[in-house]
Design a protein around this motif. Structure first.
Motif, mmCIF file in Angstrom:
data_model
loop_
_atom_site.group_PDB
_atom_site.id
_atom_site.type_symbol
_atom_site.label_atom_id
_atom_site.label_comp_id
_atom_site.label_asym_id
_atom_site.label_seq_id
_atom_site.Cartn_x
_atom_site.Cartn_y
_atom_site.Cartn_z
ATOM 1 N N LYS A 1 74.643 -15.784 30.980
ATOM 2 C CA LYS A 1 73.222 -15.874 31.304
ATOM 3 C C LYS A 1 72.465 -15.897 29.965
ATOM 4 O O LYS A 1 72.990 -15.465 28.935
ATOM 5 C CB LYS A 1 72.772 -14.682 32.140
ATOM 6 N N ILE A 2 71.237 -16.369 29.991
ATOM 7 C CA ILE A 2 70.460 -16.510 28.753
ATOM 8 C C ILE A 2 69.143 -15.749 28.891
ATOM 9 O O ILE A 2 68.451 -15.854 29.916
ATOM 10 C CB ILE A 2 70.124 -17.992 28.454
ATOM 11 N N LYS A 3 68.786 -14.993 27.859
ATOM 12 C CA LYS A 3 67.477 -14.351 27.783
ATOM 13 C C LYS A 3 66.767 -14.796 26.509
ATOM 14 O O LYS A 3 67.404 -15.069 25.489
ATOM 15 C CB LYS A 3 67.613 -12.827 27.804
ATOM 16 N N ASP A 4 65.438 -14.879 26.597
ATOM 17 C CA ASP A 4 64.671 -15.337 25.434
ATOM 18 C C ASP A 4 64.235 -14.165 24.564
ATOM 19 O O ASP A 4 64.618 -13.008 24.798
ATOM 20 C CB ASP A 4 63.482 -16.188 25.880
ATOM 21 N N PHE A 5 63.442 -14.436 23.545
ATOM 22 C CA PHE A 5 62.980 -13.413 22.601
ATOM 23 C C PHE A 5 62.221 -12.293 23.315
ATOM 24 O O PHE A 5 62.241 -11.130 22.892
ATOM 25 C CB PHE A 5 62.087 -14.081 21.552
ATOM 26 N N PHE A 6 61.557 -12.640 24.443
ATOM 27 C CA PHE A 6 60.762 -11.658 25.177
ATOM 28 C C PHE A 6 61.590 -10.947 26.251
ATOM 29 O O PHE A 6 61.034 -10.288 27.132
ATOM 30 C CB PHE A 6 59.558 -12.355 25.832
ATOM 31 N N ASN A 7 62.912 -11.138 26.214
ATOM 32 C CA ASN A 7 63.852 -10.508 27.142
ATOM 33 C C ASN A 7 63.683 -11.004 28.579
ATOM 34 O O ASN A 7 63.963 -10.292 29.541
ATOM 35 C CB ASN A 7 63.721 -8.976 27.115
ATOM 36 N N ARG A 8 63.248 -12.250 28.696
ATOM 37 C CA ARG A 8 63.102 -12.856 30.021
ATOM 38 C C ARG A 8 64.300 -13.768 30.282
ATOM 39 O O ARG A 8 64.677 -14.580 29.438
ATOM 40 C CB ARG A 8 61.807 -13.679 30.103
ATOM 41 N N GLU A 9 64.885 -13.636 31.468
ATOM 42 C CA GLU A 9 66.023 -14.487 31.811
ATOM 43 C C GLU A 9 65.548 -15.918 32.068
ATOM 44 O O GLU A 9 64.512 -16.135 32.699
ATOM 45 C CB GLU A 9 66.725 -13.948 33.053
ATOM 46 N N TRP B 1 60.953 -16.695 17.934
ATOM 47 C CA TRP B 1 60.808 -17.248 19.281
ATOM 48 C C TRP B 1 61.868 -18.304 19.587
ATOM 49 O O TRP B 1 61.994 -18.731 20.732
ATOM 50 C CB TRP B 1 59.414 -17.840 19.450
ATOM 51 N N GLU B 2 62.586 -18.726 18.575
ATOM 52 C CA GLU B 2 63.654 -19.712 18.773
ATOM 53 C C GLU B 2 65.016 -19.058 19.004
ATOM 54 O O GLU B 2 66.010 -19.768 19.181
ATOM 55 C CB GLU B 2 63.752 -20.662 17.576
ATOM 56 N N LEU B 3 65.072 -17.733 19.011
ATOM 57 C CA LEU B 3 66.327 -17.027 19.229
ATOM 58 C C LEU B 3 66.507 -16.665 20.702
ATOM 59 O O LEU B 3 65.562 -16.266 21.387
ATOM 60 C CB LEU B 3 66.388 -15.757 18.386
ATOM 61 N N PHE B 4 67.739 -16.816 21.183
ATOM 62 C CA PHE B 4 68.076 -16.472 22.563
ATOM 63 C C PHE B 4 69.286 -15.542 22.558
ATOM 64 O O PHE B 4 70.119 -15.579 21.633
ATOM 65 C CB PHE B 4 68.390 -17.732 23.371
ATOM 66 N N THR B 5 69.392 -14.738 23.610
ATOM 67 C CA THR B 5 70.475 -13.765 23.727
ATOM 68 C C THR B 5 71.426 -14.191 24.845
ATOM 69 O O THR B 5 70.987 -14.568 25.936
ATOM 70 C CB THR B 5 69.926 -12.369 24.045
ATOM 71 N N LEU B 6 72.716 -14.141 24.548
ATOM 72 C CA LEU B 6 73.728 -14.457 25.540
ATOM 73 C C LEU B 6 74.235 -13.172 26.202
ATOM 74 O O LEU B 6 74.541 -12.196 25.515
ATOM 75 C CB LEU B 6 74.906 -15.187 24.900
ATOM 76 N N GLU B 7 74.330 -13.196 27.521
ATOM 77 C CA GLU B 7 74.890 -12.071 28.264
ATOM 78 C C GLU B 7 76.071 -12.600 29.078
ATOM 79 O O GLU B 7 75.900 -13.426 29.992
ATOM 80 C CB GLU B 7 73.852 -11.440 29.183
ATOM 81 N N ALA B 8 77.267 -12.158 28.742
ATOM 82 C CA ALA B 8 78.488 -12.672 29.368
ATOM 83 C C ALA B 8 78.513 -12.378 30.865
ATOM 84 O O ALA B 8 78.085 -11.309 31.318
ATOM 85 C CB ALA B 8 79.711 -12.070 28.697
ATOM 86 N N VAL B 9 79.018 -13.346 31.626
ATOM 87 C CA VAL B 9 79.166 -13.208 33.080
ATOM 88 C C VAL B 9 80.660 -13.320 33.375
ATOM 89 O O VAL B 9 81.302 -14.313 33.025
ATOM 90 C CB VAL B 9 78.389 -14.304 33.832
ATOM 91 N N SER B 10 81.212 -12.347 34.051
ATOM 92 C CA SER B 10 82.661 -12.309 34.219
ATOM 93 C C SER B 10 83.136 -12.672 35.619
ATOM 94 O O SER B 10 84.276 -13.087 35.810
ATOM 95 C CB SER B 10 83.198 -10.909 33.870
ATOM 96 N N ASN B 11 82.292 -12.524 36.613
ATOM 97 C CA ASN B 11 82.789 -12.718 37.994
ATOM 98 C C ASN B 11 81.886 -13.667 38.782
ATOM 99 O O ASN B 11 81.237 -13.281 39.746
ATOM 100 C CB ASN B 11 82.905 -11.375 38.720
ATOM 101 N N ILE B 12 81.860 -14.915 38.380
ATOM 102 C CA ILE B 12 81.065 -15.917 39.100
ATOM 103 C C ILE B 12 81.792 -16.301 40.385
ATOM 104 O O ILE B 12 82.985 -16.621 40.369
ATOM 105 C CB ILE B 12 80.845 -17.161 38.215
ATOM 106 N N GLN B 13 81.052 -16.330 41.474
ATOM 107 C CA GLN B 13 81.629 -16.678 42.772
ATOM 108 C C GLN B 13 81.279 -18.111 43.187
ATOM 109 O O GLN B 13 81.709 -18.570 44.232
ATOM 110 C CB GLN B 13 81.104 -15.701 43.844
ATOM 111 N N ASN B 14 80.496 -18.808 42.359
ATOM 112 C CA ASN B 14 80.013 -20.139 42.698
ATOM 113 C C ASN B 14 81.053 -21.195 42.319
ATOM 114 O O ASN B 14 81.284 -21.467 41.142
ATOM 115 C CB ASN B 14 78.678 -20.398 41.977
#
Length: 604
Positions: free
Chosen positions: A6-14, A110-123
């Motif tokens: 998943k991706i979040k922006d500088f303002f911690n918004r997904e 504002w050009e930096l983004f944070t990656l949050e690993a997803v381990s159990n996608i069901q899609n």
């Protein structure tokens, strides 16, 4: 194990996919789909984004929109990245107004983004898509060894997801396999059922493999209206931008078709039946061997005339139906350069209108082929010809005699404007005055004597539209005779057709016969500018008269063509008198110059 985030922006918004299909920060009470970012282990410089509801995605000002959207990726640590546009290399910025824009040249907070690993996608859709991308990166160099249709289908999502990011040489090689194996075409079009596949790729491959059995559809309906979008790229963009991966494949294959013929003309016409035989005969007599003519909203006999020309293998004609507000001329050019395989048989296509004639210097060149071979001594993709406006000879009425007998053969440069012949294989769109190449290619543009085309000064003034103006006009060797004004009667008839390069509209008095246009016509009518009269090297059209008449007589000797032309002459006279009556009834809303023009026809 797939690297999915998943991706979040500088303002911690997904980030998610908004209701319009754009990647954006999620907002409270707004409808968003979840999106997932995937980094392929075989190319970590690129990442791919997919929405969980199998919907198309886009970002920023990029017109590309598809189920998988890709970015360049820059790493700063294990979690923080910057994303860059595949289209222009700019970095993505997430703003405090909940927008993602793609115009940053440098990376700041504002050009930096944070990656949050997803381990159990069901899609399953998301997983199958990302797995296909990996498979494609493993197999893309040996697609000729992929034999089963099932395996091809498993690779198609990865192919289409990656095609935008491939080097041109690799893309050409992949397209070669697609051309040689119909199962690839079927698999691609089965996965992506868009117009680019069903009416683009399939038709092109069918034509390449078996021209004799190819049947074409001459109806260009409203599903092609999108071709009128972004005809001229915005400021800072040099070429036509792709909107889908299938468009990239289609245009790559088109670019590599080897032509077998020389010269054709692409034109649009509306209610211009009185000129068709003369115009076709003239250009055929000087060496053009193909004609692609688009008509729209015709109330005269143009359709029946062109149908007879087509039965005699003289032209290909298309009838276009569009919604109001559509630039029908730009749509027609886009259709020919995208969905018409036959135009690829020709080395050169010239775009002109029915009131324009191409003239080369017969004193210097024996024929049309001699002229183009002279220009082709240097690398060239596009040739610009100065636009010379011809005078009206103060004629009031139309009569059925060729342009070059009725009107002056001297004229003047019209605001340094040009018309263009170009190689159709690498063009994606065209403005009436110059082509727009696809963004994988770059045209070498020359003027009519073979020197590099100069439009820099006018591009600085007018932006991308400045390419339609020549910084340094030179009427030697070849020009376009532009019979814009003609007689008073024809000027009014022309005005009733609207302007093809403007949005379709029925408001004739506001657009094509307004007071300013009437004033310009009267000034030209009463004060003809003959600046080319004393230029001995100016290409003279009278040199072609003998061949023209031989060709013209041969054409009108065909009974069916002669019949439809005669019927059109009757229709034209009746319809013009009705138009004149309508304009007179509306004269209370006209200016003095419009009324003056109507008064010149008071005897009718």
């Amino acid at each position: 194990m797939l690297q999915i985030y998943k991706i979040k922006d500088f303002f911690n918004r997904e980030l998610g996919r908004d209701s319009n299909g754009y990647v954006a920060p999620k907002q409270y009470k707004e409808s968003f789909s979840d999106i997932f970012l995937f980094i392929c282990p075989y190319n970590k410089n690129i990442c791919y984004i997919v929405s969980d509801d199998k919907q198309e995605l886009s970002c920023g000002m990029d017109p590309f929109k598809w189920y998988v959207y890709s970015f360049g990726i820059s790493y700063f640590d294990d979690k923080h990245i910057a994303l860059s546009s595949i289209e222009n290399g700019n970095f993505l910025t997430s703003t405090d107004t909940f927008q993602i824009i793609d115009n940053a040249k440098y990376i700041r907070e504002w050009e930096l983004f944070t990656l949050e690993a997803v381990s159990n996608i069901q899609n399953d859709y998301v997983l199958i898509t990302f797995e296909s991308i990996c498979k494609f990166h493993i197999r893309y160099k040996e697609l000729e060894k992929v034999f089963s249709y099932r395996e091809k289908m498993s690779l198609v999502p990865g192919l289409l997801s990656s095609v935008r990011t491939l080097e041109l040489s690799i893309l050409k090689n992949i397209c070669k396999y697609i051309m040689q194996d119909r199962e690839w075409v079927e698999a691609i079009c089965e996965y992506d059922k868009s117009i680019w596949g069903s009416l683009g790729l399939k038709a092109l491959i069918q034509y390449i493999n078996n021209k004799s059995d190819f049947t074409y559809n001459n109806i260009v309906d409203q599903k092609f209206d999108f071709l009128a979008n972004e005809i001229v790229p915005p400021l800072g963009v040099d070429a036509a931008r792709p909107v889908s991966p299938l468009e990239i494949i289609l245009r790559t294959i088109r670019a590599n078709v080897i032509p077998s013929k020389d010269f054709c003309i692409l034109a649009t016409a509306r209610n211009e039946g009185i000129y068709l035989a003369e115009w076709i005969a003239y250009h055929k007599s000087i060496g053009f061997d193909g004609f692609f003519i688009y008509i729209n909203d015709c109330q005269d006999n143009s359709k029946k005339i062109l149908s007879e020309f087509q039965k005699n293998n003289i032209v290909k004609y298309y009838e276009s139906f569009s919604q109001d507000g559509v630039n029908v001329q730009g749509k027609a050019y886009g259709h020919a350069l995208t969905f018409v395989p036959e135009i690829l048989d020709y080395r050169w296509v010239l775009i002109i209108d029915l009131d324009e004639l191409f003239v080369f210097d017969k004193n210097r060149f024996n024929n049309l082929k001699d002229y183009f071979e002279y220009i082709e001594k240097k690398q060239v993709d596009s040739i610009a010809f100065d636009w010379i406006n011809m005078g009206s000879n103060k004629q009031i009425e139309w009569y059925d005699v060729p342009y070059f007998e009725r009107f002056s053969n001297e004229g003047f440069h019209e605001s340094h404007k040009i018309k263009t012949a170009f190689r159709p294989h690498k063009a994606a769109r065209s403005y009436p005055h110059f082509p727009i190449e696809f963004n994988n290619y770059s045209f070498i543009r020359r003027n009519s004597i073979g020197n590099l085309m100069l439009t820099r000064i006018n591009e600085e003034i007018h932006g991308p539209h400045g390419k339609h103006v020549n910084d340094n006009p030179d009427p030697r060797f070849a020009v376009i005779y532009h019979y814009y004004f003609k007689s008073v009667e024809e000027f009014i008839w022309k005005s009733s057709r609207n302007r093809g390069d403007h949005p379709k509209s029925e408001k004739i008095l506001d657009i094509a016969f307004n007071e300013d246009i009437a004033k310009a016509y009267i000034e030209s009518f009463e004060n003809e500018n003959n600046e080319t009269a004393d230029i001995l090297s100016f290409p003279r059209i009278n040199k072609f008269a003998e061949n023209f008449y031989l060709t013209y007589e041969k054409i009108i000797s065909i009974p069916a063509i002669k019949y439809e032309l005669d019927e059109n002459h009757k229709f034209y006279r009746e319809r013009f008198l009705l138009l004149l009556k309508d304009l007179r009834n509306n004269s209370g809303n006209m200016g003095s110059k419009q009324k003056y023009i109507l008064d010149m026809l008071s005897h009718l």
